[in-house]
Design a protein around this motif. Structure first.
Motif, PDB file in Angstrom:
ATOM      1  N   TYR A  25       9.749   6.408   2.380  1.00 33.54           N
ATOM      2  CA  TYR A  25       9.477   5.979   1.002  1.00 33.54           C
ATOM      3  C   TYR A  25       9.856   7.107   0.042  1.00 33.54           C
ATOM      4  O   TYR A  25       9.539   8.275   0.269  1.00 33.54           O
ATOM      5  N   THR A  26      10.540   6.720  -1.053  1.00 35.89           N
ATOM      6  CA  THR A  26      10.969   7.653  -2.091  1.00 35.89           C
ATOM      7  C   THR A  26      10.337   7.240  -3.412  1.00 35.89           C
ATOM      8  O   THR A  26      10.409   6.069  -3.810  1.00 35.89           O
ATOM      9  N   GLY A  27       9.732   8.247  -4.081  1.00 39.94           N
ATOM     10  CA  GLY A  27       9.122   7.965  -5.376  1.00 39.94           C
ATOM     11  C   GLY A  27      10.186   7.865  -6.461  1.00 39.94           C
ATOM     12  O   GLY A  27      10.982   8.790  -6.645  1.00 39.94           O
ATOM     13  N   GLU A  28      10.173   6.755  -7.166  1.00 42.21           N
ATOM     14  CA  GLU A  28      11.124   6.525  -8.251  1.00 42.21           C
ATOM     15  C   GLU A  28      10.351   6.397  -9.569  1.00 42.21           C
ATOM     16  O   GLU A  28       9.190   5.985  -9.577  1.00 42.21           O
ATOM     17  N   PRO A  29      10.921   6.770 -10.678  1.00 34.69           N
ATOM     18  CA  PRO A  29      12.279   7.265 -10.922  1.00 34.69           C
ATOM     19  C   PRO A  29      12.391   8.773 -10.783  1.00 34.69           C
ATOM     20  O   PRO A  29      13.437   9.339 -11.097  1.00 34.69           O
ATOM     21  N   GLY A  30      11.329   9.448 -10.331  1.00 36.03           N
ATOM     22  CA  GLY A  30      11.355  10.898 -10.210  1.00 36.03           C
ATOM     23  C   GLY A  30      10.898  11.592 -11.499  1.00 36.03           C
ATOM     24  O   GLY A  30      10.423  10.960 -12.444  1.00 36.03           O
ATOM     25  N   VAL A  31      11.048  12.907 -11.522  1.00 37.21           N
ATOM     26  CA  VAL A  31      10.606  13.707 -12.683  1.00 37.21           C
ATOM     27  C   VAL A  31      11.804  14.472 -13.234  1.00 37.21           C
ATOM     28  O   VAL A  31      12.484  15.181 -12.486  1.00 37.21           O
ATOM     29  N   THR A  32      12.020  14.310 -14.542  1.00 37.47           N
ATOM     30  CA  THR A  32      13.115  15.019 -15.209  1.00 37.47           C
ATOM     31  C   THR A  32      12.601  16.359 -15.728  1.00 37.47           C
ATOM     32  O   THR A  32      11.686  16.405 -16.558  1.00 37.47           O
ATOM     33  N   LEU A  33      13.203  17.459 -15.234  1.00 36.58           N
ATOM     34  CA  LEU A  33      12.819  18.805 -15.655  1.00 36.58           C
ATOM     35  C   LEU A  33      13.911  19.375 -16.554  1.00 36.58           C
ATOM     36  O   LEU A  33      15.084  19.393 -16.176  1.00 36.58           O
ATOM     37  N   ASP A  85       0.813  -1.227   0.000  1.00 38.49           N
ATOM     38  CA  ASP A  85       0.000   0.000   0.000  1.00 38.49           C
ATOM     39  C   ASP A  85       0.840   1.267   0.000  1.00 38.49           C
ATOM     40  O   ASP A  85       0.341   2.350   0.293  1.00 38.49           O
ATOM     41  N   TRP A  86       2.098   1.168  -0.278  1.00 39.53           N
ATOM     42  CA  TRP A  86       2.987   2.328  -0.331  1.00 39.53           C
ATOM     43  C   TRP A  86       3.120   2.770  -1.785  1.00 39.53           C
ATOM     44  O   TRP A  86       3.208   1.944  -2.685  1.00 39.53           O
ATOM     45  N   GLY A  87       3.159   4.125  -2.019  1.00 39.13           N
ATOM     46  CA  GLY A  87       3.352   4.553  -3.399  1.00 39.13           C
ATOM     47  C   GLY A  87       3.413   6.076  -3.554  1.00 39.13           C
ATOM     48  O   GLY A  87       2.943   6.838  -2.703  1.00 39.13           O
ATOM     49  N   VAL A  88       4.023   6.533  -4.683  1.00 36.96           N
ATOM     50  CA  VAL A  88       4.094   7.946  -5.071  1.00 36.96           C
ATOM     51  C   VAL A  88       3.685   8.019  -6.532  1.00 36.96           C
ATOM     52  O   VAL A  88       4.156   7.225  -7.350  1.00 36.96           O
ATOM     53  N   THR A  89       2.818   8.966  -6.823  1.00 35.06           N
ATOM     54  CA  THR A  89       2.329   9.113  -8.191  1.00 35.06           C
ATOM     55  C   THR A  89       2.772  10.450  -8.764  1.00 35.06           C
ATOM     56  O   THR A  89       2.500  11.509  -8.176  1.00 35.06           O
ATOM     57  N   TYR A  90       3.447  10.416  -9.913  1.00 36.71           N
ATOM     58  CA  TYR A  90       3.826  11.618 -10.665  1.00 36.71           C
ATOM     59  C   TYR A  90       2.970  11.630 -11.933  1.00 36.71           C
ATOM     60  O   TYR A  90       2.869  10.620 -12.632  1.00 36.71           O
ATOM     61  N   THR A  91       2.360  12.726 -12.238  1.00 34.94           N
ATOM     62  CA  THR A  91       1.539  12.790 -13.448  1.00 34.94           C
ATOM     63  C   THR A  91       2.376  12.850 -14.720  1.00 34.94           C
ATOM     64  O   THR A  91       1.869  12.628 -15.802  1.00 34.94           O
ATOM     65  N   SER A  92       3.676  13.158 -14.597  1.00 36.64           N
ATOM     66  CA  SER A  92       4.567  13.163 -15.755  1.00 36.64           C
ATOM     67  C   SER A  92       5.984  12.932 -15.265  1.00 36.64           C
ATOM     68  O   SER A  92       6.378  13.425 -14.202  1.00 36.64           O
ATOM     69  N   THR A  93       6.752  12.143 -16.031  1.00 35.27           N
ATOM     70  CA  THR A  93       8.141  11.885 -15.662  1.00 35.27           C
ATOM     71  C   THR A  93       9.101  12.773 -16.435  1.00 35.27           C
ATOM     72  O   THR A  93      10.305  12.744 -16.165  1.00 35.27           O
ATOM     73  N   LYS A  94       8.587  13.550 -17.348  1.00 44.07           N
ATOM     74  CA  LYS A  94       9.435  14.444 -18.137  1.00 44.07           C
ATOM     75  C   LYS A  94       8.686  15.737 -18.393  1.00 44.07           C
ATOM     76  O   LYS A  94       7.568  15.727 -18.902  1.00 44.07           O
ATOM     77  N   ILE A  95       9.303  16.834 -18.021  1.00 43.50           N
ATOM     78  CA  ILE A  95       8.667  18.142 -18.205  1.00 43.50           C
ATOM     79  C   ILE A  95       9.669  19.102 -18.840  1.00 43.50           C
ATOM     80  O   ILE A  95      10.828  19.176 -18.414  1.00 43.50           O
ATOM     81  N   CYS A  96       9.207  19.802 -19.851  1.00 38.37           N
ATOM     82  CA  CYS A  96      10.000  20.870 -20.469  1.00 38.37           C
ATOM     83  C   CYS A  96       9.394  22.207 -20.062  1.00 38.37           C
ATOM     84  O   CYS A  96       8.171  22.357 -20.021  1.00 38.37           O
ATOM     85  N   ALA A  97      10.245  23.150 -19.797  1.00 41.65           N
ATOM     86  CA  ALA A  97       9.771  24.480 -19.408  1.00 41.65           C
ATOM     87  C   ALA A  97      10.737  25.537 -19.945  1.00 41.65           C
ATOM     88  O   ALA A  97      11.902  25.242 -20.239  1.00 41.65           O
TER      89      ALA A  97
END
Length: 423
Positions: free
Chosen positions: A125-133, A23-35
Motif C-alpha cells: 500500500y502506498t499513501g497518496e497523494p504524498g507530501v510536497t516539501l 481497513d487500509w490507509g496512510v495518514t499525513y498530517t500535512s500535504t504541503k510543507i515549507c522549510a
C-alpha cells in the motif's frame, strides 16, 4: 471502496489526508510543507491495515519512504547517497508511526514524498497523494534603504505571496510586501516567513552581541614572547572584527585573531575589539601588561659581575708582577760589590773538572821531577769549552847550552811550561 477525507486547519493550507480501502490507509498530517535551507523537517505519518486477511495474521514486512518522479524509477531515500546520514524513519509497529525526519535541508530536497508498506499477504500500500516539501533559502537582509529589511529567497516566490514578520520572536506584521521598517535598537532581532509555512521562519538577523575577548597565554606576558588576542561575538549576518589600541586612531589589525610577536613594554595598554554587521556594532576591551624577562636580566647581571671580577683580578695580578720585577731590579742595582764577592766565593764550588799541570825544568843537576795538582775550578760563567793555552818561559844562560851527559846533569837552561786545559 476508496475514500478521501480532507480536514482544513485555520491557515487554509495544512490538511489531514486519510486515504484507504476498507481497513487500509496512510495518514499525513500535512500535504504541503515549507522549510528553510539548513533546517530540519519532520513529515508526520501513520498507517493502518487489517489485522487478518482470510485467516492468517497480517504483518508488515517492509516499509519505506520514496520520491516518485516522472519517467524515472522511484528513489528510495535510504538507498540514495544524497540523503546519506540525513534521513531517519524508525517504524513503530505498536503505534504504526511512520514519521520521516530530514536534517540539514537542501534546496534539492524539494520534492513529493510518499510512504509505502508491504505485508506478508500479496498486498502493498502506498499513501497518496504524498507530501510536497518546498525548501527555500529564505533570509532577511538590509535593503538599499538603510531603514528597511527585506525578506527574499533565491527561489521564485509568486507576487501574491504573503510575508509574515517577527520581531524578537513575536509576530508584528503580515503583508504582501517583503519589506519591514526596523527599529534603531540594535538589540532587536528580525525574521520572516512565507504565509502557509509560518512554522519555518528565516534565520533571525541581529546586531553583534557583546564580544567576548581573551588573551593567550593568560599568565604574565614576558618581553620577547608572542601573545594572541581573540574576539568572538554571536551575530547574524556574521560580524567583522577590528582591533584598536586605546588612544590610537588607526586600527591595529582585522579579524577575530590578533597576534603580536616579540612583544615589548611599549605593547602594554588597553586593546578593544569591535564587532560589526549591518544591524549594528559592539566592542569589548582587555588590558595587556608586558613585564621584563627576569631570567634574562638575572643572567645578564651574573655575566656582567663575572666580567668585572675577571678584569679586576687581572689588574691585581699585573700590579703584583710589576711590583716584584721592580723590587728585584732595584736590589740588583744597589748591591754590585756583593754580587762580585758572591761570584768569587762561588767560583771554587762551580769549578769541578778543570785541571792544569806545571812542569818545571831546573838547570841544576837534580833529578827531573814534576808536580801535578788539581787546578782551581773556574767560575761557570768564565769557562770556555776546549780552550788550551801554554805558557813557555826560557831563562837566559850565559854559558852555551849543553846536552845532558852520562852523569845525569840537568840542562843548564831551565824550561818551564804551564798547560791548562779544560775537560
Amino acid at each position: 471502496m476508496q475514500s478521501l477525507i480532507l480536514i482544513v486547519v485555520p491557515d487554509g493550507l495544512c490538511v489531514t489526508v486519510i486515504q484507504g480501502q476498507d481497513d487500509w490507509g496512510v495518514t499525513y498530517t500535512s500535504t504541503k510543507i515549507c522549510a528553510v535551507k539548513g533546517s530540519t523537517v519532520e513529515i508526520h505519518c501513520s498507517y493502518r491495515y487489517p489485522s487478518r486477511i482470510n485467516g492468517p495474521d497480517t504483518k508488515v514486512e517492509n516499509a519505506f519512504w520514496f520520491i516518485e518522479k516522472k519517467n524515472v524509477e522511484n528513489v528510495y531515500l535510504k538507498d540514495d547517497p544524497r540523503y546519506s546520514g540525513r534521513v531517519q524513519y524508525d517504524r513503530d509497529e505498536i503505534k504504526n508511526d511512520c514519521t520521516l525526519r530530514i536534517t540539514d535541508l537542501r534546496e534539492s530536497d524539494s520534492a513529493v514524498y510518499k510512504f509505502r508498506f508491504i505485508t506478508n499477504h500479496p498486498n502493498a500500500y502506498t499513501g497518496e497523494p504524498g507530501v510536497t516539501l518546498s525548501v527555500t533559502d529564505l533570509k532577511v537582509s538590509r535593503s538599499s534603504s538603510s531603514s528597511y529589511l527585506q525578506c527574499h529567497s533565491s527561489r521564485y516566490l509568486p507576487d501574491h505571496t504573503s510575508y509574515i514578520w517577527y520581531k524578537n520572536g513575536q509576530k508584528i506584521k503580515e503583508d504582501t510586501s517583503p519589506y519591514v521598517d526596523f527599529s534603531s535598537d540594535s538589540a532587536d532581532s528580525y525574521s520572516c516567513a512565507v504565509k502557509g509555512c509560518g512554522g519555518f521562519p528565516s534565520p533571525s538577523v541581529y546586531a553583534p552581541k557583546l564580544p567576548s575577548v581573551s588573551v593567550s597565554p593568560s599568565a604574565e606576558i614576558v618581553e620577547g614572547s608572542s601573545v594572541t588576542l581573540t574576539c568572538s561575538s554571536d551575530a547574524n549576518p556574521a560580524a567583522k572584527y577590528t582591533w584598536y589600541k586605546e588612544n590610537e586612531d588607526s586600527p591595529k589589525a582585522s579579524g577575530q585573531i590578533f597576534t603580536i610577536s616579540n612583544v615589548t613594554a611599549e605593547h602594554s595598554g588597553n586593546y578593544y575589539c569591535e564587532a560589526q554587521n549591518t544591524r549594528g556594532r559592539h566592542n569589548s576591551t582587555l588590558h595587556l601588561t608586558v613585564v621584563a624577562d627576569r631570567s634574562s636580566s638575572g643572567a645578564g647581571k651574573l655575566v656582567a659581575a663575572g666580567t668585572i671580577t675577571v678584569v679586576l683580578l687581572a689588574v691585581i695580578l699585573l700590579a703584583v708582577f710589576l711590583w716584584i720585577r721592580k723590587k728585584r731590579a732595584s736590589r740588583d742595582s744597589s748591591e754590585p760589590g756583593e754580587r762580585a764577592d758572591n761570584r768569587e766565593q762561588r767560583q771554587p764550588e762551580e769549578q769541578g773538572d778543570l785541571q792544569y799541570a806545571s812542569i818545571r825544568f831546573s838547570n841544576q843537576a837534580d833529578p827531573l821531577y814534576y808536580n801535578m795538582r788539581p787546578a782551581q775550578p773556574l767560575r761557570h760563567t768564565e769557562q770556555r769549552e776546549d780552550v788550551e793555552y801554554v805558557t813557555v818561559k826560557f831563562n837566559s844562560a850565559r854559558t852555551a847550552p849543553r846536552t845532558r851527559g852520562r852523569g845525569g846533569g840537568a840542562d843548564p837552561a831551565a824550561l818551564y811550561s804551564t798547560v791548562n786545559k779544560s775537560r
